[in-house]
Motif scaffolding. Sequence first.
Motif, PDB file in Angstrom:
ATOM      1  N   LYS A 127     -52.357  41.262  -9.246  1.00 31.50           N
ATOM      2  CA  LYS A 127     -52.626  40.164 -10.182  1.00 31.50           C
ATOM      3  C   LYS A 127     -53.776  40.532 -11.104  1.00 31.50           C
ATOM      4  CE  LYS A 127     -51.104  36.516  -7.053  1.00 31.50           C
ATOM      5  NZ  LYS A 127     -51.515  35.366  -6.246  1.00 31.50           N
ATOM      6  N   VAL A 128     -53.563  40.327 -12.394  1.00 29.72           N
ATOM      7  CA  VAL A 128     -54.615  40.623 -13.375  1.00 29.72           C
ATOM      8  C   VAL A 128     -55.769  39.652 -13.155  1.00 29.72           C
ATOM      9  CG1 VAL A 128     -55.187  40.725 -15.837  1.00 29.72           C
ATOM     10  CG2 VAL A 128     -52.950  41.495 -15.048  1.00 29.72           C
ATOM     11  N   LEU A 129     -56.986  40.188 -13.179  1.00 30.49           N
ATOM     12  CA  LEU A 129     -58.190  39.373 -12.993  1.00 30.49           C
ATOM     13  C   LEU A 129     -58.264  38.333 -14.107  1.00 30.49           C
ATOM     14  CD1 LEU A 129     -60.445  39.559 -10.879  1.00 30.49           C
ATOM     15  CD2 LEU A 129     -61.744  40.950 -12.485  1.00 30.49           C
ATOM     16  N   PRO A 130     -58.200  37.032 -13.777  1.00 28.36           N
ATOM     17  CA  PRO A 130     -58.228  36.004 -14.823  1.00 28.36           C
ATOM     18  C   PRO A 130     -59.598  35.921 -15.495  1.00 28.36           C
ATOM     19  CG  PRO A 130     -57.518  35.115 -12.690  1.00 28.36           C
ATOM     20  CD  PRO A 130     -58.123  36.452 -12.439  1.00 28.36           C
ATOM     21  N   ALA A 131     -59.622  35.324 -16.683  1.00 28.03           N
ATOM     22  CA  ALA A 131     -60.872  35.234 -17.435  1.00 28.03           C
ATOM     23  C   ALA A 131     -61.828  34.212 -16.828  1.00 28.03           C
ATOM     24  CB  ALA A 131     -60.584  34.878 -18.887  1.00 28.03           C
ATOM     25  N   GLU A 132     -61.310  33.069 -16.426  1.00 29.27           N
ATOM     26  CA  GLU A 132     -62.198  32.010 -15.922  1.00 29.27           C
ATOM     27  C   GLU A 132     -61.384  30.958 -15.207  1.00 29.27           C
ATOM     28  OE1 GLU A 132     -62.297  29.930 -20.324  1.00 29.27           O
ATOM     29  OE2 GLU A 132     -63.999  31.084 -19.638  1.00 29.27           O
ATOM     30  N   GLY A 133     -62.077  29.907 -14.773  1.00 32.18           N
ATOM     31  CA  GLY A 133     -61.411  28.739 -14.212  1.00 32.18           C
ATOM     32  C   GLY A 133     -60.964  28.913 -12.767  1.00 32.18           C
ATOM     33  N   LYS A 134     -60.030  28.042 -12.352  1.00 27.14           N
ATOM     34  CA  LYS A 134     -59.610  27.989 -10.949  1.00 27.14           C
ATOM     35  C   LYS A 134     -58.921  29.266 -10.501  1.00 27.14           C
ATOM     36  CE  LYS A 134     -59.202  23.038 -10.129  1.00 27.14           C
ATOM     37  NZ  LYS A 134     -58.298  21.896  -9.992  1.00 27.14           N
ATOM     38  N   ALA A 135     -58.162  29.871 -11.402  1.00 28.87           N
ATOM     39  CA  ALA A 135     -57.446  31.108 -11.038  1.00 28.87           C
ATOM     40  C   ALA A 135     -58.437  32.209 -10.703  1.00 28.87           C
ATOM     41  CB  ALA A 135     -56.528  31.550 -12.183  1.00 28.87           C
ATOM     42  N   LEU A 136     -59.542  32.267 -11.445  1.00 32.01           N
ATOM     43  CA  LEU A 136     -60.565  33.279 -11.178  1.00 32.01           C
ATOM     44  C   LEU A 136     -61.247  32.988  -9.838  1.00 32.01           C
ATOM     45  CD1 LEU A 136     -62.289  35.723 -11.989  1.00 32.01           C
ATOM     46  CD2 LEU A 136     -63.837  34.151 -13.153  1.00 32.01           C
ATOM     47  N   THR A 181     -72.352  48.168 -12.472  1.00 30.27           N
ATOM     48  CA  THR A 181     -71.537  47.439 -13.459  1.00 30.27           C
ATOM     49  C   THR A 181     -70.066  47.524 -13.087  1.00 30.27           C
ATOM     50  OG1 THR A 181     -73.164  47.992 -15.160  1.00 30.27           O
ATOM     51  CG2 THR A 181     -71.038  47.186 -15.926  1.00 30.27           C
ATOM     52  N   LEU A 182     -69.632  48.684 -12.637  1.00 32.86           N
ATOM     53  CA  LEU A 182     -68.246  48.859 -12.184  1.00 32.86           C
ATOM     54  C   LEU A 182     -67.947  47.907 -11.035  1.00 32.86           C
ATOM     55  CD1 LEU A 182     -65.596  50.670 -12.108  1.00 32.86           C
ATOM     56  CD2 LEU A 182     -66.748  51.950 -10.326  1.00 32.86           C
ATOM     57  N   CYS A 183     -68.843  47.874 -10.063  1.00 35.98           N
ATOM     58  CA  CYS A 183     -68.672  47.017  -8.891  1.00 35.98           C
ATOM     59  C   CYS A 183     -68.596  45.542  -9.303  1.00 35.98           C
ATOM     60  CB  CYS A 183     -69.849  47.258  -7.950  1.00 35.98           C
ATOM     61  SG  CYS A 183     -69.620  46.668  -6.271  1.00 35.98           S
ATOM     62  N   ARG A 184     -69.496  45.136 -10.189  1.00 35.91           N
ATOM     63  CA  ARG A 184     -69.561  43.736 -10.616  1.00 35.91           C
ATOM     64  C   ARG A 184     -68.377  43.357 -11.511  1.00 35.91           C
ATOM     65  NH1 ARG A 184     -74.555  41.299  -9.985  1.00 35.91           N
ATOM     66  NH2 ARG A 184     -74.397  40.134 -11.917  1.00 35.91           N
ATOM     67  N   ALA A 185     -67.830  44.326 -12.225  1.00 34.74           N
ATOM     68  CA  ALA A 185     -66.673  44.044 -13.081  1.00 34.74           C
ATOM     69  C   ALA A 185     -65.436  43.716 -12.244  1.00 34.74           C
ATOM     70  CB  ALA A 185     -66.378  45.242 -13.992  1.00 34.74           C
ATOM     71  N   ILE A 186     -65.329  44.340 -11.064  1.00 30.90           N
ATOM     72  CA  ILE A 186     -64.161  44.110 -10.205  1.00 30.90           C
ATOM     73  C   ILE A 186     -64.136  42.671  -9.711  1.00 30.90           C
ATOM     74  CG2 ILE A 186     -63.072  44.790  -8.004  1.00 30.90           C
ATOM     75  CD1 ILE A 186     -64.142  47.656  -8.580  1.00 30.90           C
ATOM     76  N   ASN A 187     -65.295  42.037  -9.635  1.00 30.66           N
ATOM     77  CA  ASN A 187     -65.388  40.627  -9.226  1.00 30.66           C
ATOM     78  C   ASN A 187     -65.560  39.701 -10.425  1.00 30.66           C
ATOM     79  OD1 ASN A 187     -65.317  38.760  -7.212  1.00 30.66           O
ATOM     80  ND2 ASN A 187     -67.483  38.858  -6.733  1.00 30.66           N
ATOM     81  N   ARG A 188     -65.527  40.287 -11.614  1.00 28.87           N
ATOM     82  CA  ARG A 188     -65.749  39.607 -12.897  1.00 28.87           C
ATOM     83  C   ARG A 188     -67.103  38.912 -12.991  1.00 28.87           C
ATOM     84  NH1 ARG A 188     -64.919  36.464 -17.088  1.00 28.87           N
ATOM     85  NH2 ARG A 188     -63.738  37.357 -18.803  1.00 28.87           N
TER      86      ARG A 188
END
Length: 258
Positions: free
Chosen positions: A79-88, A58-65
């Motif tokens: 850079k803060v991991l974005p929630a979704e979209g193109k930035a992510l 879960t830790l590993c997968r969270a780093i890639n969102r």
Amino acid sequence: MTSEQQPTVPASSGNTLVSLKNVNKHFGELHVLRDINLEVSRGEVVVVIGPSGSGKSTLCRAINRLETIDDGEITIDGKVLPAEGKALAKLRADVGMVFQSFNLFAHKSILENVTLGPVKVRGMKSGEAKDLAMSLLKRVGVDNQAQKLPAQLSGGQQQRVAIARALAMQPKVMLFDEPTSALDPEMINEVLDAMVALAKDGMTMIVVTHEMGFARKAADRVIFMADGQIMEQATPEEFFTNPKSDRAKDFLGKILSH
């Protein structure tokens, strides 16, 4: 890899590439990540070990969102991991991921599997992507399989292709989630050898694994997790010879006695 091929992204201040601050994650009632704080420096190889259900994957997968977190903050290269979209999608391209299962496209050749991402996501020209793919397939020892379909390769070969595919995106950090757990014993070392070579080349790596030999050989730091928490972290030498917590002593006792 030439300097021209490296993606030009402004670096964060300092040497920290991946940072997790007070990260929490629940699956229903289950608190799988509890106030995780972790920093990984450029070029560092961090191996995450611990009993099943401790929150490592879960830790590993969270780093890639691939898993969303409930609270806390994850940053990649400042850079803060974005929630979704193109930035992510853009930030994800900087984070290579190798899974337990190889996730290769069954109907595409090995070469096509590796060139797809650089062309579609990085906008690389087809010829350049092929050259890069062949050099990476050679690096992991499967360049002679380039025209075959995944089903024609052994599990160990497929996993090495998956590593080459992740590297083709020229990521800043590579995440490995139990990369050898689906392999037959005789294939495990060929994948671990490719990972050791990567580590020696200076790739930043976060590796969730049960392979203690790899942790001893390639890790700069071992993180021991249990019950969703980081219980201790140390150099491999320190951790394997003198674990501090009872949980780690118990875990090593069981693992190393097999």
